[in-house]
Design a protein around this motif. Sequence first.
Motif, PDB file in Angstrom:
ATOM      1  N   LEU A  22     -13.203  76.057 -15.383  1.00  0.00           N
ATOM      2  CA  LEU A  22     -14.122  75.390 -14.464  1.00  0.00           C
ATOM      3  C   LEU A  22     -15.477  76.066 -14.350  1.00  0.00           C
ATOM      4  O   LEU A  22     -16.368  75.550 -13.665  1.00  0.00           O
ATOM      5  CB  LEU A  22     -13.481  75.275 -13.077  1.00  0.00           C
ATOM      6  N   GLY A  23     -15.658  77.227 -14.991  1.00  0.00           N
ATOM      7  CA  GLY A  23     -16.946  77.894 -14.932  1.00  0.00           C
ATOM      8  C   GLY A  23     -17.412  78.112 -13.505  1.00  0.00           C
ATOM      9  O   GLY A  23     -16.670  78.650 -12.669  1.00  0.00           O
ATOM     10  N   PRO A  24     -18.624  77.693 -13.157  1.00  0.00           N
ATOM     11  CA  PRO A  24     -19.159  77.935 -11.812  1.00  0.00           C
ATOM     12  C   PRO A  24     -18.437  77.180 -10.705  1.00  0.00           C
ATOM     13  O   PRO A  24     -18.614  77.489  -9.530  1.00  0.00           O
ATOM     14  CB  PRO A  24     -20.613  77.467 -11.930  1.00  0.00           C
ATOM     15  N   LEU A  25     -17.611  76.194 -11.073  1.00  0.00           N
ATOM     16  CA  LEU A  25     -16.862  75.418 -10.073  1.00  0.00           C
ATOM     17  C   LEU A  25     -15.555  76.092  -9.672  1.00  0.00           C
ATOM     18  O   LEU A  25     -14.863  75.597  -8.772  1.00  0.00           O
ATOM     19  CB  LEU A  25     -16.548  74.018 -10.617  1.00  0.00           C
ATOM     20  N   THR A  26     -15.212  77.199 -10.316  1.00  0.00           N
ATOM     21  CA  THR A  26     -13.911  77.834 -10.098  1.00  0.00           C
ATOM     22  C   THR A  26     -13.657  78.130  -8.627  1.00  0.00           C
ATOM     23  O   THR A  26     -12.560  77.888  -8.102  1.00  0.00           O
ATOM     24  CB  THR A  26     -13.809  79.126 -10.918  1.00  0.00           C
ATOM     25  N   GLY A  27     -14.654  78.659  -7.937  1.00  0.00           N
ATOM     26  CA  GLY A  27     -14.488  79.047  -6.541  1.00  0.00           C
ATOM     27  C   GLY A  27     -14.416  77.895  -5.571  1.00  0.00           C
ATOM     28  O   GLY A  27     -14.240  78.108  -4.360  1.00  0.00           O
ATOM     29  N   MET A  28     -14.497  76.646  -6.066  1.00  0.00           N
ATOM     30  CA  MET A  28     -14.457  75.472  -5.199  1.00  0.00           C
ATOM     31  C   MET A  28     -13.114  74.761  -5.226  1.00  0.00           C
ATOM     32  O   MET A  28     -12.866  73.882  -4.401  1.00  0.00           O
ATOM     33  CB  MET A  28     -15.568  74.491  -5.589  1.00  0.00           C
ATOM     34  N   VAL A 105     -23.806  70.997 -14.935  1.00  0.00           N
ATOM     35  CA  VAL A 105     -22.943  70.755 -13.784  1.00  0.00           C
ATOM     36  C   VAL A 105     -23.335  69.399 -13.209  1.00  0.00           C
ATOM     37  O   VAL A 105     -24.525  69.097 -13.070  1.00  0.00           O
ATOM     38  CB  VAL A 105     -23.109  71.844 -12.705  1.00  0.00           C
ATOM     39  N   MET A 106     -22.343  68.580 -12.893  1.00  0.00           N
ATOM     40  CA  MET A 106     -22.609  67.250 -12.365  1.00  0.00           C
ATOM     41  C   MET A 106     -21.753  66.992 -11.136  1.00  0.00           C
ATOM     42  O   MET A 106     -20.613  67.457 -11.055  1.00  0.00           O
ATOM     43  CB  MET A 106     -22.308  66.176 -13.422  1.00  0.00           C
ATOM     44  N   GLN A 107     -22.312  66.264 -10.203  1.00  0.00           N
ATOM     45  CA  GLN A 107     -21.565  65.760  -9.055  1.00  0.00           C
ATOM     46  C   GLN A 107     -21.752  64.257  -8.988  1.00  0.00           C
ATOM     47  O   GLN A 107     -22.885  63.770  -8.921  1.00  0.00           O
ATOM     48  CB  GLN A 107     -22.048  66.385  -7.734  1.00  0.00           C
ATOM     49  N   THR A 108     -20.657  63.519  -9.054  1.00  0.00           N
ATOM     50  CA  THR A 108     -20.733  62.090  -8.771  1.00  0.00           C
ATOM     51  C   THR A 108     -20.260  61.887  -7.343  1.00  0.00           C
ATOM     52  O   THR A 108     -19.352  62.583  -6.883  1.00  0.00           O
ATOM     53  CB  THR A 108     -19.865  61.266  -9.734  1.00  0.00           C
ATOM     54  N   PRO A 125     -21.607  80.155 -16.707  1.00  0.00           N
ATOM     55  CA  PRO A 125     -20.185  80.084 -16.343  1.00  0.00           C
ATOM     56  C   PRO A 125     -19.824  80.933 -15.129  1.00  0.00           C
ATOM     57  O   PRO A 125     -18.903  80.573 -14.387  1.00  0.00           O
ATOM     58  CB  PRO A 125     -19.479  80.590 -17.603  1.00  0.00           C
ATOM     59  N   ASP A 126     -20.543  82.042 -14.914  1.00  0.00           N
ATOM     60  CA  ASP A 126     -20.224  82.924 -13.790  1.00  0.00           C
ATOM     61  C   ASP A 126     -21.206  82.803 -12.638  1.00  0.00           C
ATOM     62  O   ASP A 126     -21.268  83.664 -11.761  1.00  0.00           O
ATOM     63  CB  ASP A 126     -20.169  84.379 -14.269  1.00  0.00           C
ATOM     64  N   ALA A 127     -21.970  81.707 -12.599  1.00  0.00           N
ATOM     65  CA  ALA A 127     -22.968  81.521 -11.538  1.00  0.00           C
ATOM     66  C   ALA A 127     -22.305  81.459 -10.173  1.00  0.00           C
ATOM     67  O   ALA A 127     -21.261  80.829  -9.997  1.00  0.00           O
ATOM     68  CB  ALA A 127     -23.772  80.257 -11.788  1.00  0.00           C
ATOM     69  N   ARG A 128     -22.942  82.105  -9.198  1.00  0.00           N
ATOM     70  CA  ARG A 128     -22.457  82.069  -7.813  1.00  0.00           C
ATOM     71  C   ARG A 128     -23.331  81.157  -6.944  1.00  0.00           C
ATOM     72  O   ARG A 128     -23.045  80.974  -5.766  1.00  0.00           O
ATOM     73  CB  ARG A 128     -22.462  83.491  -7.228  1.00  0.00           C
ATOM     74  N   ARG A 129     -24.364  80.620  -7.532  1.00  0.00           N
ATOM     75  CA  ARG A 129     -25.259  79.718  -6.803  1.00  0.00           C
ATOM     76  C   ARG A 129     -25.886  78.764  -7.810  1.00  0.00           C
ATOM     77  O   ARG A 129     -26.355  79.187  -8.872  1.00  0.00           O
ATOM     78  CB  ARG A 129     -26.340  80.524  -6.072  1.00  0.00           C
ATOM     79  N   PHE A 130     -25.896  77.475  -7.496  1.00  0.00           N
ATOM     80  CA  PHE A 130     -26.477  76.499  -8.410  1.00  0.00           C
ATOM     81  C   PHE A 130     -26.943  75.284  -7.613  1.00  0.00           C
ATOM     82  O   PHE A 130     -26.445  75.013  -6.514  1.00  0.00           O
ATOM     83  CB  PHE A 130     -25.496  76.099  -9.514  1.00  0.00           C
ATOM     84  N   THR A 131     -27.899  74.565  -8.183  1.00  0.00           N
ATOM     85  CA  THR A 131     -28.533  73.430  -7.513  1.00  0.00           C
ATOM     86  C   THR A 131     -28.501  72.213  -8.412  1.00  0.00           C
ATOM     87  O   THR A 131     -28.765  72.308  -9.617  1.00  0.00           O
ATOM     88  CB  THR A 131     -29.986  73.770  -7.140  1.00  0.00           C
ATOM     89  N   LEU A 132     -28.192  71.063  -7.831  1.00  0.00           N
ATOM     90  CA  LEU A 132     -28.147  69.796  -8.548  1.00  0.00           C
ATOM     91  C   LEU A 132     -29.098  68.805  -7.881  1.00  0.00           C
ATOM     92  O   LEU A 132     -29.313  68.858  -6.667  1.00  0.00           O
ATOM     93  CB  LEU A 132     -26.728  69.208  -8.526  1.00  0.00           C
ATOM     94  N   HIS A 133     -29.634  67.881  -8.695  1.00  0.00           N
ATOM     95  CA  HIS A 133     -30.596  66.896  -8.195  1.00  0.00           C
ATOM     96  C   HIS A 133     -30.206  65.489  -8.656  1.00  0.00           C
ATOM     97  O   HIS A 133     -29.723  65.304  -9.773  1.00  0.00           O
ATOM     98  CB  HIS A 133     -32.012  67.181  -8.706  1.00  0.00           C
ATOM     99  N   ALA A 134     -30.480  64.509  -7.798  1.00  0.00           N
ATOM    100  CA  ALA A 134     -30.434  63.092  -8.154  1.00  0.00           C
ATOM    101  C   ALA A 134     -31.742  62.464  -7.680  1.00  0.00           C
ATOM    102  O   ALA A 134     -32.281  62.851  -6.641  1.00  0.00           O
ATOM    103  CB  ALA A 134     -29.245  62.387  -7.520  1.00  0.00           C
TER     104      ALA A 134
END
Length: 219
Positions: A22-28, A105-108, A125-134
């Motif tokens: 899950l890469g950066p999503l692992t902690g979720m 990384v995507m969020q639907t 893959p080991d990011a602890r903070r990331f930002t997504l835009h629509a």
Amino acid sequence: MENYPKDIYTEPEPDVHTLANLGPLTGMAGIWTGARGLDINPKADGPEKQAFIEHMELQPIDAQTNGPQLFYGLRYHTRIVKPDDVETFHDQVGYWLWEPATGAVMQTLSIPRGQAAMAVGQASPDARRFTLHAVRGSLTNGIVSNPFLEYAFKTESYTITVTINDDGTWSYEQDTILVIPGQAEPFHHTDRNTLRKIGEPTPNPTAQAAAKRGLAEAS
């Protein structure tokens, strides 16, 4: 133009263990609750601040392919209520997706007010903070709304920043920019919360099948 392969049909062989990919999503991954949420939303007489309590479940799905493209991901459902209330204040379903080959990384997301969106970002893959835009009007990370919302609360953009905290919690901050008739400036509809784990994720179906095969072979 993206550097896509000429062969758009051949699929890779994914790892069956989604939780390990899950890469950066692992902690979720897992089942979560957050009791200190804050929503700032538009009202006729000005912005309203509303505290909220959130229950969110994020469960791993089997790997997904589009020809050579490969995603690992989490299916999620969040339900939000006001303190001391049982009526649903906000309900939302969708997927968080991680593409290891590109770092995408995507969020639907879909909400039962007649609105859906897909937000996209990049992370290691080991990011602890990331930002997504629509963005409204985009064909690749867009927003669609029912006719009333398009008229009265036109959503120009949606941004979410996720932070995986050292104590095992994770937090999000959202900023949804709305254009509202009669208001001179766009309105920033914001939400934030910190979520604490109350349950472990259930392995995805192919991971469960592999575990059963391993037990059978060992017996």
